[in-house]
Every structure is written in structure tokens, then in C-alpha cells.
Design an enzyme around this catalytic site. Structure first.
Site, PDB file in Angstrom:
ATOM      1  N   PHE A  11       6.646  -5.816  -0.796  1.00  0.00           N
ATOM      2  CA  PHE A  11       7.205  -5.407  -2.087  1.00  0.00           C
ATOM      3  C   PHE A  11       7.806  -3.994  -2.010  1.00  0.00           C
ATOM      4  O   PHE A  11       9.006  -3.797  -2.258  1.00  0.00           O
ATOM      5  CB  PHE A  11       6.083  -5.499  -3.135  1.00  0.00           C
ATOM      6  CG  PHE A  11       6.347  -4.805  -4.429  1.00  0.00           C
ATOM      7  CD1 PHE A  11       7.562  -4.949  -5.098  1.00  0.00           C
ATOM      8  CD2 PHE A  11       5.360  -4.018  -5.020  1.00  0.00           C
ATOM      9  CE1 PHE A  11       7.791  -4.314  -6.314  1.00  0.00           C
ATOM     10  CE2 PHE A  11       5.577  -3.385  -6.229  1.00  0.00           C
ATOM     11  CZ  PHE A  11       6.792  -3.527  -6.873  1.00  0.00           C
ATOM     12  N   ALA A  82      -0.235  -2.414   5.544  1.00  0.00           N
ATOM     13  CA  ALA A  82      -1.638  -2.182   5.185  1.00  0.00           C
ATOM     14  C   ALA A  82      -2.136  -3.356   4.368  1.00  0.00           C
ATOM     15  O   ALA A  82      -1.354  -4.096   3.772  1.00  0.00           O
ATOM     16  CB  ALA A  82      -1.764  -0.907   4.360  1.00  0.00           C
ATOM     17  N   SER A 124      -2.396   6.678  -1.230  1.00  0.00           N
ATOM     18  CA  SER A 124      -2.638   6.188  -2.587  1.00  0.00           C
ATOM     19  C   SER A 124      -3.390   7.219  -3.408  1.00  0.00           C
ATOM     20  O   SER A 124      -4.199   7.996  -2.883  1.00  0.00           O
ATOM     21  CB  SER A 124      -3.477   4.916  -2.489  1.00  0.00           C
ATOM     22  OG  SER A 124      -4.025   4.600  -3.749  1.00  0.00           O
ATOM     23  N   TYR A 184     -10.890   0.164   0.287  1.00  0.00           N
ATOM     24  CA  TYR A 184      -9.463   0.431   0.437  1.00  0.00           C
ATOM     25  C   TYR A 184      -9.205   1.935   0.405  1.00  0.00           C
ATOM     26  O   TYR A 184      -8.484   2.482   1.248  1.00  0.00           O
ATOM     27  CB  TYR A 184      -8.701  -0.281  -0.684  1.00  0.00           C
ATOM     28  CG  TYR A 184      -7.244   0.079  -0.770  1.00  0.00           C
ATOM     29  CD1 TYR A 184      -6.347  -0.324   0.208  1.00  0.00           C
ATOM     30  CD2 TYR A 184      -6.761   0.829  -1.842  1.00  0.00           C
ATOM     31  CE1 TYR A 184      -5.004   0.015   0.135  1.00  0.00           C
ATOM     32  CE2 TYR A 184      -5.425   1.167  -1.937  1.00  0.00           C
ATOM     33  CZ  TYR A 184      -4.552   0.765  -0.946  1.00  0.00           C
ATOM     34  OH  TYR A 184      -3.225   1.091  -1.027  1.00  0.00           O
ATOM     35  N   LYS A 188      -7.580   4.563   3.183  1.00  0.00           N
ATOM     36  CA  LYS A 188      -6.394   5.415   2.926  1.00  0.00           C
ATOM     37  C   LYS A 188      -6.692   6.863   3.312  1.00  0.00           C
ATOM     38  O   LYS A 188      -5.835   7.564   3.851  1.00  0.00           O
ATOM     39  CB  LYS A 188      -5.980   5.310   1.451  1.00  0.00           C
ATOM     40  CG  LYS A 188      -5.264   4.019   1.124  1.00  0.00           C
ATOM     41  CD  LYS A 188      -3.827   4.043   1.649  1.00  0.00           C
ATOM     42  CE  LYS A 188      -3.350   2.701   2.095  1.00  0.00           C
ATOM     43  NZ  LYS A 188      -2.021   2.710   2.711  1.00  0.00           N
ATOM     44  N   ARG A 252      -3.556   5.349 -16.349  1.00  0.00           N
ATOM     45  CA  ARG A 252      -2.847   5.227 -15.073  1.00  0.00           C
ATOM     46  C   ARG A 252      -1.407   5.710 -15.267  1.00  0.00           C
ATOM     47  O   ARG A 252      -0.905   5.804 -16.381  1.00  0.00           O
ATOM     48  CB  ARG A 252      -2.796   3.757 -14.595  1.00  0.00           C
ATOM     49  CG  ARG A 252      -4.133   3.144 -14.196  1.00  0.00           C
ATOM     50  CD  ARG A 252      -4.658   3.750 -12.908  1.00  0.00           C
ATOM     51  NE  ARG A 252      -5.812   3.022 -12.387  1.00  0.00           N
ATOM     52  CZ  ARG A 252      -7.059   3.172 -12.816  1.00  0.00           C
ATOM     53  NH1 ARG A 252      -7.345   3.995 -13.805  1.00  0.00           N
ATOM     54  NH2 ARG A 252      -8.041   2.481 -12.238  1.00  0.00           N
TER      55      ARG A 252
HETATM   56  C1  UD1 Z   1      -4.050   0.532  -7.825  1.00  0.00           C
HETATM   57  C2  UD1 Z   1      -3.916  -0.339  -6.605  1.00  0.00           C
HETATM   58  C3  UD1 Z   1      -4.111   0.442  -5.388  1.00  0.00           C
HETATM   59  C4  UD1 Z   1      -3.148   1.603  -5.390  1.00  0.00           C
HETATM   60  C5  UD1 Z   1      -3.400   2.433  -6.642  1.00  0.00           C
HETATM   61  C6  UD1 Z   1      -2.432   3.571  -6.719  1.00  0.00           C
HETATM   62  C7  UD1 Z   1      -4.585  -2.628  -6.366  1.00  0.00           C
HETATM   63  C8  UD1 Z   1      -5.653  -3.630  -6.605  1.00  0.00           C
HETATM   64  N1  UD1 Z   1      -4.891  -1.390  -6.692  1.00  0.00           N
HETATM   65  O1  UD1 Z   1      -5.385   0.934  -7.949  1.00  0.00           O
HETATM   66  O2  UD1 Z   1      -3.852  -0.368  -4.261  1.00  0.00           O
HETATM   67  O3  UD1 Z   1      -3.332   2.381  -4.267  1.00  0.00           O
HETATM   68  O4  UD1 Z   1      -3.218   1.634  -7.750  1.00  0.00           O
HETATM   69  O5  UD1 Z   1      -2.844   4.468  -7.687  1.00  0.00           O
HETATM   70  O6  UD1 Z   1      -3.497  -2.908  -5.945  1.00  0.00           O
HETATM   71  N2  UD1 Z   1      -7.616  -4.255 -14.632  1.00  0.00           N
HETATM   72  C9  UD1 Z   1      -7.661  -5.017 -15.779  1.00  0.00           C
HETATM   73  N3  UD1 Z   1      -7.430  -6.357 -15.657  1.00  0.00           N
HETATM   74  C10 UD1 Z   1      -7.159  -6.961 -14.463  1.00  0.00           C
HETATM   75  C11 UD1 Z   1      -7.114  -6.168 -13.295  1.00  0.00           C
HETATM   76  C12 UD1 Z   1      -7.338  -4.806 -13.416  1.00  0.00           C
HETATM   77  O7  UD1 Z   1      -7.899  -4.524 -16.876  1.00  0.00           O
HETATM   78  O8  UD1 Z   1      -6.954  -8.182 -14.456  1.00  0.00           O
HETATM   79  C13 UD1 Z   1      -7.880  -2.816 -14.753  1.00  0.00           C
HETATM   80  C14 UD1 Z   1      -8.895  -2.304 -13.758  1.00  0.00           C
HETATM   81  O9  UD1 Z   1     -10.188  -2.433 -14.268  1.00  0.00           O
HETATM   82  C15 UD1 Z   1      -8.486  -0.841 -13.598  1.00  0.00           C
HETATM   83  C16 UD1 Z   1      -6.985  -0.862 -13.850  1.00  0.00           C
HETATM   84  O10 UD1 Z   1      -6.694  -2.107 -14.459  1.00  0.00           O
HETATM   85  O11 UD1 Z   1      -9.095  -0.051 -14.568  1.00  0.00           O
HETATM   86  C17 UD1 Z   1      -6.159  -0.741 -12.600  1.00  0.00           C
HETATM   87  O12 UD1 Z   1      -6.519  -1.730 -11.690  1.00  0.00           O
HETATM   88  P1  UD1 Z   1      -5.810  -1.930 -10.278  1.00  0.00           P
HETATM   89  O13 UD1 Z   1      -4.345  -1.921 -10.396  1.00  0.00           O
HETATM   90  O14 UD1 Z   1      -6.431  -3.133  -9.670  1.00  0.00           O
HETATM   91  O15 UD1 Z   1      -6.384  -0.696  -9.440  1.00  0.00           O
HETATM   92  P2  UD1 Z   1      -6.081   0.858  -9.338  1.00  0.00           P
HETATM   93  O16 UD1 Z   1      -7.396   1.492  -9.234  1.00  0.00           O
HETATM   94  O17 UD1 Z   1      -5.209   1.364 -10.420  1.00  0.00           O
END
Ligand code: UD1
Length: 347
Positions: A11, A82, A124, A184, A188, A252
């Protein structure tokens, strides 16, 4: 200029290869087309690479002789290959370490023997763990791990380690000590540290771009390893409610994949010896609940459901300052979230 992009068929890699075209004469993509990412056996990725005029070499970055052979004569490497995401469970642990830590060590070793002196690596924001917070009474503090007791009570925000009071999240700078909270994230940190060792020992230039949450066209459909933007987008496109964990207040920074690609190009053009890390984010903070609501609305899907569920490896808020990248790379994100989400297809 000849640039090798590992993981270039993915991606972010595809966007980087596209962004390199105007400045780079020759792009070679090394990608294993692993089946848990490329579920069509790599057909679409092969088509994308050939449309972009990049040479695609199907190889795992842990295959030293192949990597070394393709690095000979290259000016720089963009190392994206990765295993990403939070992971499914601890059974993933060795695959993360092998793919990410051993993979990076192999690429750096190959750079050394092939005479490549410039590496830009995808890191990350998760290296910071819970990041930076301020307590009204105790000033800047580093919060303790969130316990299952707290999370089970729905007490999602980390408290002050001294008085337990609520904290305000602050912007994290690059000099903040790493504090990885899942496998993960630990890999990193290891990738960055290996790059720093390589730079010190060879006099080469190593740059780690600490990416915020990347989204945009070409994002893979949801898998157990996808980030939240892909998961919500997939649900909304199927007419389903995005499932929001915790209370949806997690903060975020969602950065568009074209902005991320531009950051890689800017980093490639800065060839300064030593190791430097840059945060790469849009500079605008959103909550997870907000993202879910926006995607549901755009797709005409039902409202998101706030589930109260949690994942122990998640951190509550991740927001960082990208000012160093603006200052030293001349890079700033340009795509606002709303415009970026408008560019997604929901069909
Ligand atoms: C993400 C990426 C990580 C990347 C980082 C950069 C993934 C899994 N994580 O981490 O690789 O390095 O951003 O900052 O690719 N959530 C929901 N519903 C869902 C899934 C997740 O509410 O179905 C919430 C999670 O609880 C979390 C937030 O969304 O609070 C972000 O989740 P996610 O994108 O998985 O992980 P990051 O920690 O942001």
C-alpha cells in the site's frame, strides 16, 4: 539515480514508487508478495508495478544473496518491507521479529557489502508507547501501563503516575525515549536501532520515518493486521457499522498515503550521515469515534457502534509533532482528512 524499494508492491510502497518516478531514473522493487498481504497471489501488485515502470523482483528481504545482488549499483534503499499491525496473538511474535528485525539486519548487511550508503526506513509512532502527557499538578509525566482492572472498568485514559489524576495528551517529539507496548512496536524500535548502528559503523545516512496512521486509496481491505482506517472503511463499504473499541475517544493523526510518499522522497533527497528520526503526521488530531462517524456517513452505512471492548496492546493516544520534518526536510502534509476520505471508493 537508482533506488531499491523493499516492500514496494504494498500500500505505502506503491505510493512511494509512484512519487519517486519524476526524480529517480531507475526503481527496483523487492517484494516477497506474501500471501497474507497479497491475497490474489500478487496479480494486482505485479500489474501496478509494471504500470509504474518499476522492475519487480519477488524476493524476501531475509534472502541475503538476492538482496545484495539487487543492491549493487544502487544509490539508496527505501526499506518498507515489514509485517505490520498489532498482530493476532503471541503466536505471531517470532514472525514479527524475523520479518522486521532480521529482515532489516539483512538489508543493512547487504547495503554494507554492496556499498549503498543511504537508507530510509519506515518506522512508526508506536515506538513511543503512550507518548507524552501533562498532569495539571505534576507537569510532563510518562503514564504507567494501562491495567486490565482499569480497562475492564471502562477507565481507558491513563492516569498520572504520581497522583492518579486525569492527564492531557501532548505532542511527542523525536527525542522522547522509545517505550514499545506490543511486539510490532518492539520490532520497529529494533529496526531503528539497527539502522543507527549501521550508520555509525559505515558513515552512511539512515533515516527513520515514524509514520502516523496511514490511509488512502489502495489501502488493503481489512485483515487481522490492518489498521483502523482500513477496518472501518471495509465495514462501511459493506453497509456495516464500524465497531469502535474503548469509548472512541482514542486520539490519532491520520496521514494520507500521498503525503507519506512525499515524505520518503524528501528524506531520500537529504543525504546527511548518521541516524535521524522524523515524525510524519498531518499535524491534526482526530478521535477514532470521529473517523468511524465520518466513514459511515460517506458510505451511507449505519452509525458506528461503540463497543467498550479493548486490546491490551493498544495505546490510548498517539499524537506527535512533525515540526522536525518541516524544518529539516521541508515536508508538510497537504491533504486534509475530509478531502482524503472523499477520495476513497466505497463500491
Ligand atoms: C497503527 C498501525 C500501526 C502503525 C501506527 C502508526 C495497525 C494495526 N496499526 O497503530 O501499524 O505503525 O498506526 O501510528 O496497522 N480500533 C477500533 N476498532 C477496530 C480496530 C481498532 O476502535 O476495529 C481502535 C484501536 O482500539 C485503537 C485505534 O483504533 O485505539 C487504532 O488502532 P490501529 O490502527 O489498529 O492501531 P494503532 O495503534 O493506531
Amino acid at each position: 539515480m537508482r533506488v531499491v524499494v523493499t516492500g514496494g508492491a504494498g500500500f505505502i510502497g506503491t505510493a512511494v514508487v509512484r512519487a519517486l518516478a519524476p526524480t529517480v531514473d531507475d526503481v527496483v522493487v523487492l517484494d516477497s508478495l506474501r500471501p497474507d498481504v497479497h491475497r490474489d497471489a500478487g496479480t494486482a501488485a505485479r500489474d501496478r508495478m509494471s504500470a509504474l515502470g518499476a522492475q519487480l523482483v519477488e524476493a524476501d528481504v531475509r534472502d541475503l544473496p538476492t538482496v545484495r545482488a539487487h543492491l549493487r549499483g544502487a544509490d539508496a534503499v527505501v526499506h518498507l518491507a515489514a509485517k505490520v499491525g498489532l498482530g493476532v496473538d503471541l503466536d505471531d511474535m517470532d514472525d514479527y521479529v524475523s520479518s522486521n528485525s532480521l529482515g532489516t539486519a539483512t538489508v543493512l548487511r547487504a547495503c554494507h557489502s554492496a556499498g549503498v550508503r543511504h537508507v530510509v526506513q519506515a518506522s512508526s509512532m508506536v515506538v513511543y508507547g503512550e507518548g507524552a502527557y501533562t498532569c495539571d499538578t505534576h507537569g510532563p509525566v510518562s503514564p504507567a501501563l494501562r491495567t486490565t482492572d482499569r480497562l475492564d472498568r471502562g477507565d481507558f485514559d491513563p492516569g498520572c503516575p504520581v497522583c492518579g489524576a486525569d492527564l492531557s495528551p501532548a505532542l511527542v517529539g523525536e527525542d522522547t525515549a522509545p517505550d514499545p507496548r506490543n511486539t510490532y512496536a518492539a520490532t520497529k524500535v529494533a529496526q531503528e536501532q539497527l539502522a543507527a548502528v549501521w550508520a555509525r559503523e559505515t558513515g552512511g545516512a539512515a533515516t527513520s520515518l515514524r509514520l502516523h496512521n496511514v490511509y488512502g486509496p489502495g489501502m488493503p481491505r481489512a485483515t487481522p493486521y490492518s489498521g483502523v482506517a482500513a477496518i472501518f472503511w471495509t465495514a462501511a463499504a459493506q453497509g456495516l457499522s464500524p465497531q469502535v473499541y474503548e469509548d472512541g475517544g482514542q486520539r490519532r493523526d491520520f496521514v494520507h498515503v500521498d503525503d507519506v510518499a512525499a515524505a520518503f522522497v524528501a528524506a531520500l533527497l537529504r543525504d546527511v550521515p548518521g541516524h535521524t528520526a522524523y515524525n510524519v503526521g498531518s499535524g491534526v488530531v482526530h478521535t477514532i469515534g470521529d473517523l468511524a462517524a465520518k466513514l459511515s456517513l460517506l458510505a451511507g452505512a449505519p452509525h458506528p457502534v461503540v463497543t467498550g471492548r479493548y486490546r491490551l496492546g493498544d495505546v490510548r493516544h498517539i499524537t506527535a509533532s512533525s515540526e522536525r520534518a518541516a524544518r529539516e526536510l521541508g515536508w508538510r502534509a497537504t491533504v486534509p482528512l475530509r478531502a482524503g476520505l472523499d477520495g476513497l471508493s466505497f463500491s
